[in-house]
Design a protein around this motif. Structure first.
Motif, PDB file in Angstrom:
ATOM      1  N   ASP A  48      68.787  75.207  35.641  1.00  0.00           N
ATOM      2  CA  ASP A  48      68.093  75.454  36.909  1.00  0.00           C
ATOM      3  C   ASP A  48      68.970  76.335  37.806  1.00  0.00           C
ATOM      4  N   ARG A  49      68.390  77.410  38.309  1.00  0.00           N
ATOM      5  CA  ARG A  49      69.114  78.336  39.181  1.00  0.00           C
ATOM      6  C   ARG A  49      68.906  77.927  40.636  1.00  0.00           C
ATOM      7  N   ILE A  50      70.025  77.731  41.330  1.00  0.00           N
ATOM      8  CA  ILE A  50      69.982  77.308  42.720  1.00  0.00           C
ATOM      9  C   ILE A  50      70.664  78.384  43.559  1.00  0.00           C
ATOM     10  N   ASP A  51      69.934  78.911  44.533  1.00  0.00           N
ATOM     11  CA  ASP A  51      70.493  79.942  45.409  1.00  0.00           C
ATOM     12  C   ASP A  51      71.493  79.308  46.371  1.00  0.00           C
ATOM     13  N   ILE A  52      72.687  79.908  46.421  1.00  0.00           N
ATOM     14  CA  ILE A  52      73.714  79.437  47.339  1.00  0.00           C
ATOM     15  C   ILE A  52      73.780  80.353  48.550  1.00  0.00           C
ATOM     16  N   LEU A  53      73.846  81.645  48.295  1.00  0.00           N
ATOM     17  CA  LEU A  53      73.864  82.639  49.365  1.00  0.00           C
ATOM     18  C   LEU A  53      72.749  83.644  49.118  1.00  0.00           C
ATOM     19  N   PRO A  54      71.999  84.010  50.149  1.00  0.00           N
ATOM     20  CA  PRO A  54      70.921  84.987  49.963  1.00  0.00           C
ATOM     21  C   PRO A  54      71.488  86.406  49.809  1.00  0.00           C
ATOM     22  N   THR A  55      70.628  87.331  49.393  1.00  0.00           N
ATOM     23  CA  THR A  55      71.018  88.740  49.329  1.00  0.00           C
ATOM     24  C   THR A  55      71.326  89.217  50.741  1.00  0.00           C
ATOM     25  N   LEU A  56      72.399  89.954  50.875  1.00  0.00           N
ATOM     26  CA  LEU A  56      72.835  90.425  52.179  1.00  0.00           C
ATOM     27  C   LEU A  56      72.791  91.942  52.192  1.00  0.00           C
ATOM     28  N   LYS A  57      72.073  92.514  53.150  1.00  0.00           N
ATOM     29  CA  LYS A  57      71.950  93.967  53.257  1.00  0.00           C
ATOM     30  C   LYS A  57      72.920  94.454  54.321  1.00  0.00           C
ATOM     31  N   ALA A  62      73.242  96.628  49.246  1.00  0.00           N
ATOM     32  CA  ALA A  62      73.018  95.187  49.318  1.00  0.00           C
ATOM     33  C   ALA A  62      74.082  94.454  48.511  1.00  0.00           C
ATOM     34  N   ILE A  63      74.401  93.259  48.948  1.00  0.00           N
ATOM     35  CA  ILE A  63      75.270  92.359  48.203  1.00  0.00           C
ATOM     36  C   ILE A  63      74.339  91.336  47.562  1.00  0.00           C
ATOM     37  N   LYS A  64      74.379  91.281  46.239  1.00  0.00           N
ATOM     38  CA  LYS A  64      73.449  90.400  45.519  1.00  0.00           C
ATOM     39  C   LYS A  64      73.646  88.935  45.897  1.00  0.00           C
ATOM     40  N   LYS A  65      72.558  88.193  45.798  1.00  0.00           N
ATOM     41  CA  LYS A  65      72.622  86.771  46.109  1.00  0.00           C
ATOM     42  C   LYS A  65      73.536  86.051  45.112  1.00  0.00           C
ATOM     43  N   THR A  66      74.057  84.920  45.552  1.00  0.00           N
ATOM     44  CA  THR A  66      74.923  84.097  44.710  1.00  0.00           C
ATOM     45  C   THR A  66      74.133  82.870  44.287  1.00  0.00           C
ATOM     46  N   GLN A  67      74.182  82.589  42.990  1.00  0.00           N
ATOM     47  CA  GLN A  67      73.459  81.439  42.456  1.00  0.00           C
ATOM     48  C   GLN A  67      74.397  80.533  41.673  1.00  0.00           C
ATOM     49  N   TYR A  68      74.028  79.262  41.640  1.00  0.00           N
ATOM     50  CA  TYR A  68      74.694  78.297  40.781  1.00  0.00           C
ATOM     51  C   TYR A  68      73.676  77.909  39.720  1.00  0.00           C
ATOM     52  N   ALA A  70      72.798  75.191  37.172  1.00  0.00           N
ATOM     53  CA  ALA A  70      73.106  73.810  36.801  1.00  0.00           C
ATOM     54  C   ALA A  70      72.682  73.553  35.361  1.00  0.00           C
ATOM     55  N   ASP A  71      73.547  72.925  34.591  1.00  0.00           N
ATOM     56  CA  ASP A  71      73.185  72.557  33.224  1.00  0.00           C
ATOM     57  C   ASP A  71      71.992  71.606  33.254  1.00  0.00           C
ATOM     58  N   TYR A  72      72.077  70.590  34.102  1.00  0.00           N
ATOM     59  CA  TYR A  72      71.001  69.601  34.228  1.00  0.00           C
ATOM     60  C   TYR A  72      70.757  69.324  35.706  1.00  0.00           C
ATOM     61  N   ALA A  73      69.512  69.473  36.144  1.00  0.00           N
ATOM     62  CA  ALA A  73      69.131  69.195  37.524  1.00  0.00           C
ATOM     63  C   ALA A  73      68.033  68.132  37.508  1.00  0.00           C
ATOM     64  N   PHE A  74      68.195  67.125  38.338  1.00  0.00           N
ATOM     65  CA  PHE A  74      67.241  66.020  38.403  1.00  0.00           C
ATOM     66  C   PHE A  74      66.522  66.065  39.751  1.00  0.00           C
ATOM     67  N   TYR A  75      65.204  66.009  39.686  1.00  0.00           N
ATOM     68  CA  TYR A  75      64.373  66.070  40.889  1.00  0.00           C
ATOM     69  C   TYR A  75      63.558  64.792  41.016  1.00  0.00           C
ATOM     70  N   HIS A  76      63.408  64.325  42.267  1.00  0.00           N
ATOM     71  CA  HIS A  76      62.542  63.188  42.550  1.00  0.00           C
ATOM     72  C   HIS A  76      61.534  63.631  43.602  1.00  0.00           C
ATOM     73  N   ARG A  77      60.270  63.683  43.210  1.00  0.00           N
ATOM     74  CA  ARG A  77      59.179  64.132  44.089  1.00  0.00           C
ATOM     75  C   ARG A  77      59.471  65.514  44.676  1.00  0.00           C
ATOM     76  N   GLY A  78      59.989  66.399  43.832  1.00  0.00           N
ATOM     77  CA  GLY A  78      60.242  67.770  44.237  1.00  0.00           C
ATOM     78  C   GLY A  78      61.553  68.014  44.962  1.00  0.00           C
ATOM     79  N   LYS A  79      62.312  66.945  45.227  1.00  0.00           N
ATOM     80  CA  LYS A  79      63.593  67.080  45.935  1.00  0.00           C
ATOM     81  C   LYS A  79      64.739  66.927  44.937  1.00  0.00           C
ATOM     82  N   LEU A  80      65.682  67.850  45.012  1.00  0.00           N
ATOM     83  CA  LEU A  80      66.851  67.814  44.146  1.00  0.00           C
ATOM     84  C   LEU A  80      67.718  66.618  44.521  1.00  0.00           C
TER      85      LEU A  80
END
Length: 135
Positions: A48-57, A62-68, A70-80
């Motif tokens: 699962d790709r999680i945005d940490i920092l948005p793209t900065l112009k 532009a400076i590309k966004k930074t993503q993490y 995750a090998d395994y991400a667990f969600y409960h009712r849509g919330k990480l």
């Protein structure tokens, strides 16, 4: 003929359980993750790709966004609710991104390390001296 580039840390991509995994240890953790998700009624997402920092112009570039990723991400009712990373080596990039995730999302990433007879799990921010007690 295509040759696969050798991984920096010696990982080998494997296909198991109808998914591609970045390492054998990550693939072996899959049944543990499935059992955990079933036990608590969580939805499990792999890589699962999680945005940490948005793209900065800045200026015209532009400076590309930074993503993490995750090998395994667990969600409960849509919330990480939980992130698990199967690690052999904790890189500086990982440590920085883990701190950013903790600050932005209020989640501490759980590290899963392969040991004889299974996996050991602990929060990434647990001091190395305390990790010996968990093993």
């Amino acid at each position: 003929m295509r040759y696969q580039k050798k991984s920096k840390y010696g990982n080998k991509k494997v296909f198991r359980y109808d998914h591609w995994f970045d390492s054998i240890a990550e693939a072996e953790y899959y049944p543990v993750a499935i059992a955990y998700a079933d036990q608590y009624g969580y939805e499990l997402k792999l890589q699962d790709r999680i945005d940490i920092l948005p793209t900065l112009k800045l200026n015209q570039w532009a400076i590309k966004k930074t993503q993490y990723v995750a090998d395994y991400a667990f969600y409960h009712r849509g919330k990480l609710v939980r992130l698990v990373d199967v690690k052999g080596v904790e890189t500086k990039d990982f440590k920085l991104k883990a701190k950013m995730i903790a600050r932005e999302l209020g989640l501490v990433i759980i590290l899963a390390k392969k040991k004889k007879g299974g996996f050991v799990e602990y929060p990434f921010n647990m001091p190395a001296s305390k990790r010996k007690e968990v093993r």
